[in-house]
Design a protein around this motif. Structure first.
Motif, mmCIF file in Angstrom:
data_model
loop_
_atom_site.group_PDB
_atom_site.id
_atom_site.type_symbol
_atom_site.label_atom_id
_atom_site.label_comp_id
_atom_site.label_asym_id
_atom_site.label_seq_id
_atom_site.Cartn_x
_atom_site.Cartn_y
_atom_site.Cartn_z
ATOM 1 N N THR A 31 6.820 0.202 -23.661
ATOM 2 C CA THR A 31 5.773 -0.055 -22.679
ATOM 3 C C THR A 31 6.327 0.130 -21.272
ATOM 4 N N THR A 32 5.425 0.428 -20.371
ATOM 5 C CA THR A 32 5.751 0.639 -18.971
ATOM 6 C C THR A 32 4.897 -0.316 -18.144
ATOM 7 N N THR A 33 5.509 -0.961 -17.156
ATOM 8 C CA THR A 33 4.784 -1.862 -16.271
ATOM 9 C C THR A 33 4.292 -1.078 -15.064
ATOM 10 N N VAL A 34 2.987 -1.086 -14.857
ATOM 11 C CA VAL A 34 2.365 -0.392 -13.733
ATOM 12 C C VAL A 34 1.714 -1.432 -12.830
ATOM 13 N N THR A 74 3.291 1.421 -8.421
ATOM 14 C CA THR A 74 4.687 1.327 -8.850
ATOM 15 C C THR A 74 4.751 1.361 -10.371
ATOM 16 N N VAL A 75 5.826 1.945 -10.878
ATOM 17 C CA VAL A 75 6.092 1.984 -12.313
ATOM 18 C C VAL A 75 7.453 1.344 -12.533
ATOM 19 N N ASP A 76 7.462 0.249 -13.276
ATOM 20 C CA ASP A 76 8.684 -0.520 -13.505
ATOM 21 C C ASP A 76 9.428 -0.791 -12.199
ATOM 22 N N GLY A 77 8.663 -1.140 -11.146
ATOM 23 C CA GLY A 77 9.235 -1.513 -9.863
ATOM 24 C C GLY A 77 9.520 -0.366 -8.911
ATOM 25 N N LEU A 78 9.377 0.873 -9.344
ATOM 26 C CA LEU A 78 9.650 2.041 -8.512
ATOM 27 C C LEU A 78 8.347 2.588 -7.940
#
Length: 108
Positions: free
Chosen positions: A2-5, A75-79
């Motif tokens: 999973t990816t955090t958005v 942001t995606v996983d903080g980026l």
């Protein structure tokens, strides 16, 4: 995997009434008022294709808010993978999941 958005809208506006955001699972509209900024929504996605999008339009199409200025960011996983603004007519941020994951991989 999973990816955090995270979708974000910051700034001030007297005409902002809703924020539209999209993941590969579909569209969602969150009602907002001028006192609810900054706004953010964090979701987990497992898709590797599709669009990530956030839009904070002025109350009416083409209407500028002379008393406000908004910016958006994804942001995606903080980026940070996409950002727009400041804008008095409403910022729009969009990217594809593929492009976001590629940008994240290039940062590591």
């Amino acid at each position: 995997m999973t990816t955090t958005v995270t979708f974000e809208v910051i700034g001030s506006s007297t005409t902002l009434r809703s924020i539209l955001w999209r993941t590969p699972d579909g569209d969602t509209t969150d009602p907002v008022s001028s006192g609810t900024l900054p706004w953010s929504k964090t979701v987990e996605i497992s898709a590797v294709e599709g669009v990530l999008y956030v839009n904070a339009p002025a109350y009416a199409a083409g209407v500028s808010d002379p008393h406000g200025s908004l910016s958006c960011r994804i942001t995606v996983d903080g980026l940070v993978v996409e950002q727009d603004g400041p804008s008095s007519t409403g910022p729009r941020c969009w990217t594809t999941v593929q492009r976001a994951l590629k940008a994240k991989a290039e940062q590591h």
